[in-house]
Design an enzyme around this catalytic site. Structure first.
Site, mmCIF file in Angstrom:
data_model
loop_
_atom_site.group_PDB
_atom_site.id
_atom_site.type_symbol
_atom_site.label_atom_id
_atom_site.label_comp_id
_atom_site.label_asym_id
_atom_site.label_seq_id
_atom_site.Cartn_x
_atom_site.Cartn_y
_atom_site.Cartn_z
ATOM 1 N N LYS A 19 78.908 19.449 -3.809
ATOM 2 C CA LYS A 19 78.746 20.167 -2.542
ATOM 3 C C LYS A 19 79.979 20.012 -1.652
ATOM 4 O O LYS A 19 80.029 20.593 -0.562
ATOM 5 C CB LYS A 19 77.489 19.684 -1.807
ATOM 6 N N ASN A 27 58.235 22.274 3.335
ATOM 7 C CA ASN A 27 58.193 20.885 2.866
ATOM 8 C C ASN A 27 57.781 19.979 4.018
ATOM 9 O O ASN A 27 57.520 20.461 5.120
ATOM 10 C CB ASN A 27 59.552 20.478 2.279
HETATM 11 O O1 PMT Z 1 62.741 15.145 8.798
HETATM 12 P P1 PMT Z 1 62.236 13.753 8.480
HETATM 13 O O2 PMT Z 1 60.734 13.714 8.328
HETATM 14 O O3 PMT Z 1 62.749 12.734 9.452
HETATM 15 O O4 PMT Z 1 62.808 13.365 7.052
HETATM 16 C C1 PMT Z 1 64.172 13.196 6.878
HETATM 17 C C2 PMT Z 1 64.674 13.816 5.560
HETATM 18 C C3 PMT Z 1 64.066 13.106 4.355
HETATM 19 C C4 PMT Z 1 64.324 15.321 5.508
HETATM 20 C C5 PMT Z 1 66.234 13.647 5.591
HETATM 21 O O5 PMT Z 1 66.561 12.309 5.697
HETATM 22 C C6 PMT Z 1 66.881 14.251 4.350
HETATM 23 O O6 PMT Z 1 66.987 13.633 3.296
HETATM 24 N N1 PMT Z 1 67.354 15.514 4.457
HETATM 25 C C7 PMT Z 1 67.892 16.322 3.335
HETATM 26 C C8 PMT Z 1 66.771 16.928 2.545
HETATM 27 C C9 PMT Z 1 67.269 17.746 1.353
HETATM 28 O O7 PMT Z 1 67.154 18.938 1.389
HETATM 29 O O8 PMT Z 1 67.865 17.044 0.443
HETATM 30 P P2 PMT Z 1 68.487 17.681 -0.953
HETATM 31 O O9 PMT Z 1 68.869 16.499 -1.765
HETATM 32 O O10 PMT Z 1 67.522 18.675 -1.532
HETATM 33 O O11 PMT Z 1 69.781 18.475 -0.481
HETATM 34 C C10 PMT Z 1 71.066 17.875 -0.438
HETATM 35 C C11 PMT Z 1 71.842 18.427 0.742
HETATM 36 O O12 PMT Z 1 72.012 19.831 0.613
HETATM 37 C C12 PMT Z 1 71.156 18.211 2.072
HETATM 38 O O13 PMT Z 1 72.126 17.856 3.037
HETATM 39 C C13 PMT Z 1 70.539 19.540 2.365
HETATM 40 O O14 PMT Z 1 70.448 19.775 3.778
HETATM 41 C C14 PMT Z 1 71.517 20.514 1.719
HETATM 42 N N2 PMT Z 1 70.915 21.761 1.261
HETATM 43 C C15 PMT Z 1 69.882 21.764 0.388
HETATM 44 C C16 PMT Z 1 69.373 22.966 -0.077
HETATM 45 C C17 PMT Z 1 69.944 24.177 0.376
HETATM 46 N N3 PMT Z 1 69.485 25.336 -0.054
HETATM 47 N N4 PMT Z 1 70.964 24.136 1.228
HETATM 48 C C18 PMT Z 1 71.465 22.985 1.687
HETATM 49 O O15 PMT Z 1 72.389 22.971 2.483
#
Ligand code: PMT
Length: 402
Positions: free
Chosen positions: A341, A209
């Site tokens: 979570k 991504n």
């Molecule tokens: O890296 P940059 O370019 O500065 O951009 C920052 C960002 C947009 C990546 C950052 O601010 C951000 O939002 N990070 C989380 C991205 C994400 O995976 O979001 P999500 O809504 O899909 O997941 C929710 C949470 O679960 C997140 O804390 C993620 O790390 C976690 N997760 C998700 C999927 C997975 N398989 N395991 C996880 O632990």
């Protein structure tokens, strides 16, 4: 503009690295600091005061007994008004004078008179650096709370190889920001995840991504400045690792899960800013997939573990902060993730909003916590967003090291 409203004295002593003070002054001014330069007589042999005056936008102080400078500046006023003093380069002579408490020129007088935090960036010949007198002076200064940055190793202007090169100006700025930061996270061990993961399709292709890692790296940088021990588990990114942070590079979601579990075992908090891939190819082909004459109808994917959810399940008194990357609002989704979570706080960012895009230096976030807290922040630099998240953490007083 992390140094807006701060008065920083940059003291330049006489070494060939004096020219690098120009870049240091430029960076400090760029961060919003009001910079007052002091130059020793020897420093003026290497760089003209006019250069530093132009970069700092104010006259360079050179002489304790100059009637003009004393009436306009005053060495005690210089010492009192400084929020921090940084000596770059700091010669062996200046370090010796500081350790002995001498006050025989403007710089040493200001250093003796100030109560501001002091950063020294030594630069000298490797033999001078390794001399027992210099080692002992450094030890004395460290004991008194002086922060030391560098020197780096490499080929020196004097023709020798070894330690003695002035630290990179950006590292010196980081040291200044660290001495000015509140130390409210000292004693804490914070694990931060950042960047994307890469899931191989074959030896040359992968699923990933757009995460640049900037958000997570900013959190690691600011947490370190505020005194925390920081482990940064990050996917493949181009961002430099902040000084003082332990970096653990990984590639896949499964590697990230393994390294986070290891680091989390002795942590007080986890901040999960990584964009972990939810799926990976069920099998990575051992040879490069060949182009066929027809569309590829299916790509079988296996689900990756929800890393943060697994860690939060066994968090005990530790604090777990997650992010929600949404497209188009996303409050309902973020609230669901906060609960499902098992997070204490979720940082909602809509990655389609102006200023919150992947890779940007800014972000626009909303902090939603389990106690009903709901704070919306405007577009801010990622370091400032990091500060606000860490303010929340510091106020929370997480359990000390387990
Ligand atoms: O890296 P940059 O370019 O500065 O951009 C920052 C960002 C947009 C990546 C950052 O601010 C951000 O939002 N990070 C989380 C991205 C994400 O995976 O979001 P999500 O809504 O899909 O997941 C929710 C949470 O679960 C997140 O804390 C993620 O790390 C976690 N997760 C998700 C999927 C997975 N398989 N395991 C996880 O632990």
């Amino acid at each position: 503009m992390a140094l807006a409203g701060r008065n920083i004295v940059v003291a330049v002593s006489g070494g060939i690295a004096a020219y690098k003070a120009c870049e240091l002054v430029r960076l400090l001014v760029q961060e919003g600091a009001a910079v007052q330069v002091i130059m020793t007589a020897n420093a003026q042999q290497f760089v003209a005061p006019l250069t530093l005056q132009t970069l700092s936008g104010r006259p360079v102080a050179t002489d304790t007994f100059s009637l003009t400078q004393e009436s306009e500046i005053g060495h005690i006023r210089l010492a009192d008004q400084a929020h921090a003093i940084v000596i770059a380069p700091a010669t062996a002579n200046v370090l010796a004078k500081m350790a002995a408490g001498l006050a025989d020129d403007l710089l040493s007088t200001v250093l003796l008179a100030t109560r501001a935090p002091i950063v020294v960036a030594p630069a000298m010949n490797v033999h001078m650096w390794e001399h027992p007198a210099t080692r002992s002076n450094l030890a004395t200064l460290r004991e008194r709370g002086v922060a030391v940055v560098g020197p780096a190793s490499g080929s020196l202007a004097c023709g020798y190889e070894g330690a003695g090169r002035l630290a990179d100006p950006s590292e010196i700025v980081e040291a200044v920001e660290t001495v000015l930061a509140p130390q409210d996270l000292r004693g804490h061990r914070i694990v931060v995840s950042a960047g994307p993961t890469r899931e191989a399709l074959d030896p040359v292709r992968y699923l990933t991504n757009h995460s640049s890692g900037k958000m997570g790296f900013a959190i690691a940088r600011v947490a370190r400045r505020r005194g925390a021990e920081v482990t940064l588990v990050h996917g493949p990114v181009e961002v430099p690792v902040p000084p003082g942070v332990t970096a653990v590079p990984v590639t896949t979601a499964l590697e990230m899960q393994r390294e986070l579990a290891r680091a989390f075992a002795s942590a007080t908090a986890l901040v999960m800013a990584a964009a972990v891939a939810d799926y990976r190819p069920r099998e990575a082909a051992s040879q490069k997939l060949k182009r066929r004459g027809a569309p590829l109808a299916t790509l079988a994917l296996a689900q990756n573990p929800d890393v943060v959810r697994g860690l939060a399940r066994r968090k005990g008194r530790r604090v777990v902060i997650g992010f929600a990357a949404e497209t188009g609002g996303g409050e309902r989704e973020a609230r669901r993730k906060l609960v499902e979570k098992g997070l204490d706080l979720i940082v909602l960012n809509d990655v389609t909003a102006p200023g919150a895009e992947f890779g940007a230096d800014t972000n626009v976030v909303r902090l939603l916590d389990r106690a009903g807290g709901d704070v919306s922040l405007p577009v801010l630099p990622k370091t400032e967003v990091a500060s606000r998240i860490l303010d929340w953490l510091a106020a929370r007083k997480p359990a000390r090291r387990t």
